[in-house]
Design a protein around this motif. Structure first.
Motif, mmCIF file in Angstrom:
data_model
loop_
_atom_site.group_PDB
_atom_site.id
_atom_site.type_symbol
_atom_site.label_atom_id
_atom_site.label_comp_id
_atom_site.label_asym_id
_atom_site.label_seq_id
_atom_site.Cartn_x
_atom_site.Cartn_y
_atom_site.Cartn_z
ATOM 1 N N MET A 1 0.852 -1.167 0.000
ATOM 2 C CA MET A 1 0.000 0.000 0.000
ATOM 3 C C MET A 1 0.891 1.220 0.000
ATOM 4 O O MET A 1 1.855 1.293 0.747
ATOM 5 C CB MET A 1 -0.876 -0.095 1.245
ATOM 6 C CG MET A 1 -1.255 1.131 1.968
ATOM 7 S SD MET A 1 -2.392 0.775 3.339
ATOM 8 C CE MET A 1 -1.255 0.196 4.576
ATOM 9 N N THR A 103 -3.056 -3.876 0.648
ATOM 10 C CA THR A 103 -3.754 -3.383 -0.541
ATOM 11 C C THR A 103 -3.105 -3.849 -1.835
ATOM 12 O O THR A 103 -3.563 -3.483 -2.920
ATOM 13 C CB THR A 103 -3.808 -1.838 -0.544
ATOM 14 O OG1 THR A 103 -2.489 -1.317 -0.714
ATOM 15 C CG2 THR A 103 -4.421 -1.314 0.739
ATOM 16 N N ILE A 126 -7.796 4.314 2.900
ATOM 17 C CA ILE A 126 -7.306 3.862 1.607
ATOM 18 C C ILE A 126 -8.361 4.157 0.546
ATOM 19 O O ILE A 126 -9.500 4.493 0.859
ATOM 20 C CB ILE A 126 -6.936 2.361 1.627
ATOM 21 C CG1 ILE A 126 -8.154 1.500 1.962
ATOM 22 C CG2 ILE A 126 -5.794 2.105 2.615
ATOM 23 C CD1 ILE A 126 -7.880 -0.014 1.955
#
Length: 218
Positions: A1, A103, A126
Motif C-alpha cells: 500500500m 492493498t 485507503i
C-alpha cells in the motif's frame, strides 16, 4: 500500500518508551476483544492486517489464547513497534510481525489457510480500489470456514450519520480525495463478490460498525 499521509486526527500514534502509542487503540481494545471472543473461531491461525502500533495484537492474543496470531504491517517503524509490544506481552501465541501490504494484489496466496483475518480502522484511510483489492486478497487467504472481521467507521446506505463522522470524512477527503468512509452496502457487496457470506453487521461504540463474513466450507 502506498504510505499515505493522513490528517493528524486520523493518526495519533506517538513514540513512548521505544514503542508507538495510539490512544484510540486503548479506547477500542476491550470492545474489539469482546467482539472477537464472540465471533472468532476458538483455535487456528489468525492474521491481523495493518496491525499499526501493535497494541491490539497483544490484547487479542491474551484474550483468545487458542489462536496463533500473526501481526502484519507495511511500514518498518510500525513493524518495530509491533515487535516491541509482542515481546512485552511474553505470549507464545504471537508470531513475529511480517511486512505485508494489505492493498497489494497477490498477498492472499502468500498467507493461505487463515481461520481468522482482522482489519481495524483502515478502509477509510485507503482508496476504493485498494479496499476492493484488500477484500479480494483476504477472501483468497481464508481457509474454508474462516472468518473476516472488518471494523471501523462507514457510510450507512450512502449517508454520514453523525456530526463527528461528517467532520472526519470531510477532513479525510480534503486531505486526499481518494480516501474517506466506504459505504457499508458497497463493502458488503465486495465481500459477496469474493465469495464470502455476511454473518453479522454489529453496531459498535462511537458509531463504528463491525462486519463479520465467512468463507463457505467446501
Amino acid at each position: 500500500m502506498p504510505v499515505r499521509s493522513v490528517p493528524g486526527s486520523a493518526s495519533v500514534a506517538a513514540p513512548e518508551d521505544g514503542k508507538l502509542f495510539a490512544p484510540a487503540a486503548v479506547r477500542n481494545s476491550d470492545v474489539l476483544c469482546d467482539l472477537l471472543a464472540e465471533v472468532a473461531p476458538p483455535q487456528g491461525r489468525a492474521l491481523e492486517l495493518a496491525s499499526g502500533t501493535g497494541q491490539h495484537i497483544a490484547a487479542y492474543a491474551a484474550r483468545l489464547p487458542g489462536l496463533m496470531w500473526q501481526p502484519s504491517e507495511a511500514e518498518a517503524v510500525r513493524l518495530a513497534s509491533i515487535q516491541a509490544y509482542a515481546e512485552g506481552a511474553s505470549l507464545a501465541n504471537i508470531a513475529p510481525p511480517v511486512p505485508l501490504d494489505a492493498t497489494a494484489p497477490g498477498w492472499g496466496a502468500d498467507h493461505p489457510g487463515q481461520n481468522l483475518i482482522v482489519l481495524v480502522n483502515l478502509l477509510h484511510l485507503i482508496s476504493e480500489d485498494e479496499a476492493e483489492t484488500l477484500i479480494a486478497e483476504a477472501a483468497a487467504a481464508l481457509a474454508p470456514g474462516g472468518r473476516f472481521v472488518i471494523y471501523g467507521p462507514f457510510l450507512r446506505g450512502g449517508e454520514l450519520t453523525s456530526e463527528g463522522d461528517k467532520a472526519f470524512h470531510a477532513s479525510l477527503t480534503a486531505h486526499d480525495p481518494q480516501i474517506g468512509y466506504k459505504d457499508d452496502f458497497d463493502t458488503i457487496d465486495w465481500l459477496h463478490g469474493n465469495g464470502l457470506e455476511l454473518l453479522q453487521a454489529v453496531e459498535m461504540p462511537a458509531n463504528n460498525l463491525a462486519l463479520i463474513a465467512e468463507k463457505p466450507r467446501l
